[in-house]
Design a protein around this motif. Structure first.
Motif, PDB file in Angstrom:
ATOM      1  N   GLN A  87      -9.086  29.680 -22.580  1.00 57.53           N
ATOM      2  CA  GLN A  87      -8.206  30.847 -22.458  1.00 57.53           C
ATOM      3  C   GLN A  87      -7.132  30.627 -21.391  1.00 57.53           C
ATOM      4  OE1 GLN A  87      -8.549  33.572 -24.677  1.00 57.53           O
ATOM      5  NE2 GLN A  87      -9.900  32.024 -25.533  1.00 57.53           N
ATOM      6  N   LEU A  94      -4.527  36.650 -17.832  1.00 56.21           N
ATOM      7  CA  LEU A  94      -5.758  36.322 -18.548  1.00 56.21           C
ATOM      8  C   LEU A  94      -6.600  37.570 -18.784  1.00 56.21           C
ATOM      9  CD1 LEU A  94      -7.294  33.833 -19.650  1.00 56.21           C
ATOM     10  CD2 LEU A  94      -8.557  33.858 -17.523  1.00 56.21           C
ATOM     11  N   LYS A 153      -7.111  40.162 -22.766  1.00 56.29           N
ATOM     12  CA  LYS A 153      -8.377  40.400 -23.468  1.00 56.29           C
ATOM     13  C   LYS A 153      -8.948  41.796 -23.242  1.00 56.29           C
ATOM     14  CE  LYS A 153      -8.266  36.281 -24.960  1.00 56.29           C
ATOM     15  NZ  LYS A 153      -7.699  36.067 -26.250  1.00 56.29           N
TER      16      LYS A 153
END
Length: 145
Positions: A26, A116, A120
Motif C-alpha cells: 500500500q 495511506l 482506506k
C-alpha cells in the motif's frame, strides 16, 4: 495433538506476514512518487528523526543486520539523500547523515502516512491498538532471545 496446529490459517506468523506484505504494498505508489523503496523509506524515517546515526544504531532501530543495511545505505548515497562520515575519534564508527536533498525529501514524505490512512478509511485508533500489541509482542519475544 491435532494436525490443525499446522494449518496455515492457525498461524499467527502467517497473519502478521500477510498483513506486513499488504501494508508495504500500500505504501508503494506513494513511495514511487519520492523515488524510494519501502526499506529505503525506513532508513530515511530514522534519519529524519535523528539526523545522524551510526550503522550499529541504524541496524538496531530497524532490526536489520549490516549485510542488509549496507546496500540500502549505498543506494541512498547514490541518490544523494545520505552520506557516510567516519567518526574522528574512532574511525571504526561510521555515521550516516542526511544531505540537504535528503532533508528536502522529508517535506514530501510527511504526507505519506496520512495519504495511506485516508485512502482506506481506516480507524486510526484501531491501527494504534494493533501497533501497540505488535510492539508488546515484539518486546516480549526480543528480550527472551
Amino acid at each position: 495433538m491435532s494436525d490443525e496446529i499446522l494449518y496455515i490459517e492457525n498461524q499467527v506468523c502467517f497473519s502478521l506476514y500477510r498483513l506486513s506484505k499488504l501494508i508495504t504494498s500500500q505504501y508503494r505508489p506513494y513511495l514511487e512518487e519520492i523515488n524510494l523503496t519501502y526499506p529505503q523509506y525506513l532508513v530515511m524515517l530514522v534519519l529524519w528523526e535523528d539526523e545522524r546515526v551510526n550503522m550499529s544504531e541504524l541496524g538496531d532501530k530497524l532490526s536489520l543486520d549490516t549485510g542488509t543495511l549496507s546496500p540500502l545505505v549505498k543506494r541512498l548515497i547514490e541518490k544523494k539523500l545520505v552520506e557516510k562520515k567516519r567518526c574522528e575519534e574512532d574511525e571504526r564508527i561510521v555515521y550516516i547523515t542526511t544531505t540537504t536533498q535528503g532533508k528536502k525529501l522529508k517535506k514530501k514524505a510527511k504526507s505519506i502516512p496520512q495519504k495511506l490512512l485516508c485512502s482506506k478509511e481506516i480507524d486510526i485508533s484501531e491501527i494504534q491498538k494493533l501497533k501497540a500489541e505488535a510492539d508488546k509482542v515484539y518486546n516480549l519475544w526480543s528480550t527472551h532471545e
